[in-house]
Structures are given as structure tokens and as C-alpha cells.
Design an enzyme around this catalytic site. Sequence first.
Site, PDB file in Angstrom:
ATOM      1  CB  VAL A 224      -1.316  -8.038   8.377  1.00 25.92           C
ATOM      2  CG1 VAL A 224       0.139  -8.243   8.000  1.00 25.92           C
ATOM      3  CG2 VAL A 224      -1.672  -6.560   8.512  1.00 25.92           C
TER       4      VAL A 224
ATOM      5  CE1 TYR B 116      -5.183 -11.935  20.935  1.00 28.26           C
ATOM      6  CE2 TYR B 116      -4.078 -14.051  20.762  1.00 28.26           C
ATOM      7  CZ  TYR B 116      -5.092 -13.197  20.373  1.00 28.26           C
ATOM      8  OH  TYR B 116      -6.008 -13.604  19.434  1.00 28.26           O
TER       9      TYR B 116
ATOM     10  CE1 TYR C  71      -3.373 -21.028  10.365  1.00 29.42           C
ATOM     11  CE2 TYR C  71      -4.231 -19.817   8.471  1.00 29.42           C
ATOM     12  CZ  TYR C  71      -4.410 -20.370   9.723  1.00 29.42           C
ATOM     13  OH  TYR C  71      -5.625 -20.253  10.353  1.00 29.42           O
TER      14      TYR C  71
ATOM     15  CG  PHE D  61      -1.733   1.265   1.341  1.00 31.08           C
ATOM     16  CD1 PHE D  61      -2.400   1.807   0.242  1.00 31.08           C
ATOM     17  CD2 PHE D  61      -1.802   1.938   2.550  1.00 31.08           C
ATOM     18  CE1 PHE D  61      -3.112   3.000   0.349  1.00 31.08           C
ATOM     19  CE2 PHE D  61      -2.512   3.134   2.662  1.00 31.08           C
ATOM     20  CZ  PHE D  61      -3.163   3.662   1.555  1.00 31.08           C
ATOM     21  CB  THR D  62       2.717   3.255   2.246  1.00 28.47           C
ATOM     22  OG1 THR D  62       2.901   2.331   3.328  1.00 28.47           O
ATOM     23  CG2 THR D  62       1.394   3.963   2.410  1.00 28.47           C
TER      24      THR D  62
ATOM     25  CE  LYS E 154      -3.948 -19.202  22.120  1.00 28.69           C
ATOM     26  NZ  LYS E 154      -5.270 -19.438  21.559  1.00 28.69           N
TER      27      LYS E 154
ATOM     28  CE1 TYR F  24      -0.308   4.942  12.206  1.00 30.03           C
ATOM     29  CE2 TYR F  24      -0.078   6.678  13.839  1.00 30.03           C
ATOM     30  CZ  TYR F  24       0.484   5.680  13.070  1.00 30.03           C
ATOM     31  OH  TYR F  24       1.827   5.397  13.179  1.00 30.03           O
TER      32      TYR F  24
ATOM     33  NE  ARG G 191       5.885   9.313   7.280  1.00 34.27           N
ATOM     34  CZ  ARG G 191       6.251   8.101   7.687  1.00 34.27           C
ATOM     35  NH1 ARG G 191       6.466   7.850   8.950  1.00 34.27           N
ATOM     36  NH2 ARG G 191       6.401   7.128   6.817  1.00 34.27           N
TER      37      ARG G 191
HETATM   38  P1  NAD Z   1       5.506   2.842   5.866  1.00 33.77           P
HETATM   39  O1  NAD Z   1       4.200   3.333   5.379  1.00 33.77           O
HETATM   40  O2  NAD Z   1       6.727   3.157   5.063  1.00 33.77           O
HETATM   41  O3  NAD Z   1       5.478   1.273   6.132  1.00 33.77           O
HETATM   42  C1  NAD Z   1       4.329   0.558   6.458  1.00 33.77           C
HETATM   43  C2  NAD Z   1       4.276  -0.685   5.591  1.00 33.77           C
HETATM   44  O4  NAD Z   1       3.107  -1.445   5.924  1.00 33.77           O
HETATM   45  C3  NAD Z   1       4.198  -0.377   4.104  1.00 33.77           C
HETATM   46  O5  NAD Z   1       5.167  -1.130   3.415  1.00 33.77           O
HETATM   47  C4  NAD Z   1       2.762  -0.791   3.738  1.00 33.77           C
HETATM   48  O6  NAD Z   1       2.650  -1.176   2.378  1.00 33.77           O
HETATM   49  C5  NAD Z   1       2.530  -1.908   4.724  1.00 33.77           C
HETATM   50  N1  NAD Z   1       1.096  -2.178   4.977  1.00 33.77           N
HETATM   51  C6  NAD Z   1       0.103  -1.296   5.241  1.00 33.77           C
HETATM   52  N2  NAD Z   1      -1.047  -1.929   5.432  1.00 33.77           N
HETATM   53  C7  NAD Z   1      -0.795  -3.262   5.303  1.00 33.77           C
HETATM   54  C8  NAD Z   1      -1.595  -4.429   5.375  1.00 33.77           C
HETATM   55  N3  NAD Z   1      -2.913  -4.373   5.638  1.00 33.77           N
HETATM   56  N4  NAD Z   1      -0.995  -5.630   5.166  1.00 33.77           N
HETATM   57  C9  NAD Z   1       0.329  -5.715   4.894  1.00 33.77           C
HETATM   58  N5  NAD Z   1       1.127  -4.637   4.806  1.00 33.77           N
HETATM   59  C10 NAD Z   1       0.571  -3.423   5.007  1.00 33.77           C
HETATM   60  O7  NAD Z   1       5.690   3.428   7.350  1.00 33.77           O
HETATM   61  P2  NAD Z   1       6.893   3.334   8.377  1.00 33.77           P
HETATM   62  O8  NAD Z   1       7.269   4.713   8.722  1.00 33.77           O
HETATM   63  O9  NAD Z   1       7.944   2.393   7.899  1.00 33.77           O
HETATM   64  O10 NAD Z   1       6.141   2.726   9.648  1.00 33.77           O
HETATM   65  C11 NAD Z   1       6.284   1.364  10.049  1.00 33.77           C
HETATM   66  C12 NAD Z   1       5.508   1.151  11.344  1.00 33.77           C
HETATM   67  O11 NAD Z   1       6.040   1.995  12.371  1.00 33.77           O
HETATM   68  C13 NAD Z   1       4.024   1.465  11.240  1.00 33.77           C
HETATM   69  O12 NAD Z   1       3.291   0.514  11.980  1.00 33.77           O
HETATM   70  C14 NAD Z   1       3.908   2.830  11.885  1.00 33.77           C
HETATM   71  O13 NAD Z   1       2.628   3.034  12.442  1.00 33.77           O
HETATM   72  C15 NAD Z   1       4.986   2.756  12.952  1.00 33.77           C
HETATM   73  N6  NAD Z   1       5.455   4.100  13.308  1.00 33.77           N
HETATM   74  C16 NAD Z   1       6.210   4.835  12.457  1.00 33.77           C
HETATM   75  C17 NAD Z   1       6.602   6.128  12.806  1.00 33.77           C
HETATM   76  C18 NAD Z   1       7.465   6.983  11.905  1.00 33.77           C
HETATM   77  O14 NAD Z   1       7.739   8.130  12.250  1.00 33.77           O
HETATM   78  N7  NAD Z   1       7.940   6.514  10.779  1.00 33.77           N
HETATM   79  C19 NAD Z   1       6.209   6.667  14.039  1.00 33.77           C
HETATM   80  C20 NAD Z   1       5.396   5.893  14.876  1.00 33.77           C
HETATM   81  C21 NAD Z   1       5.042   4.608  14.506  1.00 33.77           C
HETATM   82  N1  UDP Z   2       3.771  19.791   8.819  1.00 35.22           N
HETATM   83  C1  UDP Z   2       4.042  21.015   8.230  1.00 35.22           C
HETATM   84  N2  UDP Z   2       4.232  21.054   6.881  1.00 35.22           N
HETATM   85  C2  UDP Z   2       4.208  19.948   6.094  1.00 35.22           C
HETATM   86  C3  UDP Z   2       3.940  18.687   6.705  1.00 35.22           C
HETATM   87  C4  UDP Z   2       3.726  18.648   8.077  1.00 35.22           C
HETATM   88  O1  UDP Z   2       4.090  22.058   8.899  1.00 35.22           O
HETATM   89  O2  UDP Z   2       4.407  20.076   4.874  1.00 35.22           O
HETATM   90  C5  UDP Z   2       3.588  19.743  10.287  1.00 35.22           C
HETATM   91  C6  UDP Z   2       2.331  19.011  10.749  1.00 35.22           C
HETATM   92  O3  UDP Z   2       1.219  19.888  10.781  1.00 35.22           O
HETATM   93  C7  UDP Z   2       2.745  18.566  12.147  1.00 35.22           C
HETATM   94  C8  UDP Z   2       4.256  18.297  11.994  1.00 35.22           C
HETATM   95  O4  UDP Z   2       4.666  19.004  10.824  1.00 35.22           O
HETATM   96  O5  UDP Z   2       2.574  19.612  13.075  1.00 35.22           O
HETATM   97  C9  UDP Z   2       4.605  16.823  11.840  1.00 35.22           C
HETATM   98  O6  UDP Z   2       3.784  16.279  10.823  1.00 35.22           O
HETATM   99  P1  UDP Z   2       3.913  14.791  10.278  1.00 35.22           P
HETATM  100  O7  UDP Z   2       2.799  14.599   9.316  1.00 35.22           O
HETATM  101  O8  UDP Z   2       5.303  14.566   9.788  1.00 35.22           O
HETATM  102  O9  UDP Z   2       3.755  13.847  11.553  1.00 35.22           O
HETATM  103  P2  UDP Z   2       2.812  13.841  12.855  1.00 35.22           P
HETATM  104  O10 UDP Z   2       1.899  15.030  12.861  1.00 35.22           O
HETATM  105  O11 UDP Z   2       2.080  12.548  12.745  1.00 35.22           O
HETATM  106  O12 UDP Z   2       3.794  13.895  13.958  1.00 35.22           O
END
Ligand code: NAD
Ligand code: UDP
Length: 315
Positions: free
Chosen positions: A61, A161, A66, A38-39, A107, A147, A188
Amino acid sequence: MHIRKRILITGGAGFIGSHLSEVLLQQGHDVLCVDNFFTGTKDNLEHLFDNSHFELLRHDVTFPLYVEVDEIYNLACPASPIHYQHDPVQTTKTSVHGAINMLGLAKRTKAKILQASTSEVYGDPEIHPQTEDYWGHVNPIGFRSCYDEGKRCAETLFFDYHRQHKLRIKVARIFNTYGPRMHPNDGRVVSNFIVQALQGKDITIYGDGSQSRSFCYVDDLVDVLIRLMNSKDSFTGPVNTGNPGEFTIKELAEHVITLTGSKSKLIFKPLPSDDPRQRQPNIELARKELGWEPKVALKEGLIKTIAYFDELLKH
Ligand code: NAD
Ligand code: UDP
């Protein structure tokens, strides 16, 4: 003697998952990534395809899986507001049904399982910096709720669990993480500002830019996730994982302009709803239990991330 573990990473084709895969393979383990793309993209993992200890499976997911594994890193979930708000029902399903399916797998196989939770479980926090015993200030019906509440429910499932079925669990509350292989259009703040600066476009600050975030470089985050997985069974977390260096969004924009040498101007746009005012992890627990603290300063991490996007934008 080195023990080769069979490690499953859900969301392995994403930003953090691809870096984690790389390090676990370097450590001599078998890595199976599952991802519905997806991303995430295959491009993030292409450099690992020749390694016979690496496998990639297209799988969502929210459906059962399995496989036989020893450890599970559950990272599947879109992480940027633009992506997780695109299909909010699917976002909640990914966190909740995804957690149920992966906990069920843990599990059956008796695997240890780690959840990628988030600082968003604290919502728009009323205490600063945030410690793990803070219950949060989350809107249950807003645009971020799919989220935030999905991740909160996943934490609930992990702990139930653990209590009910004695699963070995680990919960990491990840704060804003950045680095190479972030999605260039995921909205972001770090990727947006760098791409805008490199293209000479206006830098879009939402609100007045006085809101703060604390940014952790991806190598530090991967280090703490692996330390957490390897920690003693009695330590479940939740544990904050992030860099306590706190910056306003305006300061971040100024750093990016200086480091890219860009002529971009700052422009101000409306603040999205429920945008947290401030965010900074208290990482005392990670220091004490995992002997971890981040090593990469914002400037150093930004230089590496800018180099990645500079190369990417040439193609
Ligand atoms: P990302 O979007 O790059 O990675 C997420 C991955 O999950 C992607 O490859 C996407 O295709 C996959 N995915 C989404 N839905 C799915 C599904 N239903 N089945 C299988 N795959 C699926 O984001 P990331 O920054 O690498 O984040 C990874 C994890 O860390 C996430 O769970 C996110 O919530 C958590 N997280 C990230 C940050 C951050 O700042 N990057 C902060 C807090 C938490
Ligand atoms: N933000 C911004 N300009 C942008 C993108 C994000 O000012 O082009 C701000 C957003 O409003 C937030 C902070 O940057 O206050 C972090 O945003 P992000 O989406 O990276 O993550 P999160 O809000 O989930 O921490």
C-alpha cells in the site's frame, strides 16, 4: 433489496482482515483483499479462494493502487511490536504513505473509507479508562514511535481529507484484539502465552506482570468495524473499539494456564521500553452511536483461541 458492494480490505491476509473478509462475503458483498504478505499469509484466506466474489492481490500500500470500489477498510500495517519494530521505517511508510494512497483512491472513487487506528495513539495513558477526547501521552522518538506516530499521522490525514475534500471517513481506535489466526510467533501476549502453555514452556511475563490490558475477541471487533462503516455519514469517530474487561498480564497468564491445564511455570523478564502501564477503553461512544458492545468474555474467547493453536501446533 440487497446491494452488493465492492469492498477493498488492505491487510486482508492478516489476522483481523481474514475474519472481516469472511463476514463481508457472508453478507453478500464482493471482497478484494490487498496484502504484501509481510505478516499475513494466504493460508488465512485459503478457505475463501473458491468463492467467486473474493479476490486477493499481492500489493504494497505504500505504492498507488487503481481499482474501483465502494468501501475501503484500511488495515494494512504490522500490529505486533516485534513485527512493527523489525523495519520501523517501512512501518511508518505503511501507515503514512498507505493512508495517503488509500485516501487518494477513496477521493477518486468517492468510496467510504475506514482506518484501523489503535489504542497506541494514547501512548502510556495518564487518564484511565481512555476516552476519545484524550490526546495521548506518546514518546515521539522511542521504539514504539514508528507505529504510534505513524497511526497518529494517519488519523490526521483522514481528518484533513474529510475537512478539505469532504471524504466520508471512519476512524476506529482498536484495543488489544485476539483470536484464531493470530500469528503464532508475533510476540503478542495472548499468542505467546497460549503457545508457551501448550508446549509446556515457561510463560514469559515482562516486568512484574502488574501492567494491564483489555482484550477483545475478534468476532466482536469485526462486528463493530462493520457497524462503524455502515453508520451515518456524520459519524466519523474516532471511536474506541475494544472490550473494557481489564486484566493484569499476570492474571492473563494464570487464566491461560488453567484453561490449557499446562504445567508451565511463570518466569519474569525485563519490561520493554515505553510499555504502557495500563489500558482500558471507555466504550460509551460506540454503545451510543453504534449500539455495540462486546459479547464474548475473556474465558470463552481464550477457549476458542487455545483450540485454534492446539490444532495449528499439531502440523
Ligand atoms: P496483522 O499483522 O495480522 O495484519 C496486518 C496485515 O497488513 C498483514 O496481512 C500484513 O501482511 C499487511 N501489511 C503490512 N504492511 C503492508 C503493506 N505495506 N502493504 C500491504 N499490506 C501490508 O495484524 P492485525 O492484528 O490483523 O491488525 C490489522 C490492523 O488493525 C492493523 O492496522 C493494526 O495496526 C490494527 N490494530 C490491531 C490491533 C490488534 O490487537 N490486533 C490493535 C490495534 C490496531
Ligand atoms: N507481554 C508479556 N509477555 C509476553 C508478551 C507480552 O508480559 O510474552 C506483555 C507486554 O510487555 C505488554 C503486554 O504483555 O505489557 C501486551 O503486549 P502485546 O505485545 O501483546 O501488546 P501491546 O503492548 O502492544 O498492548
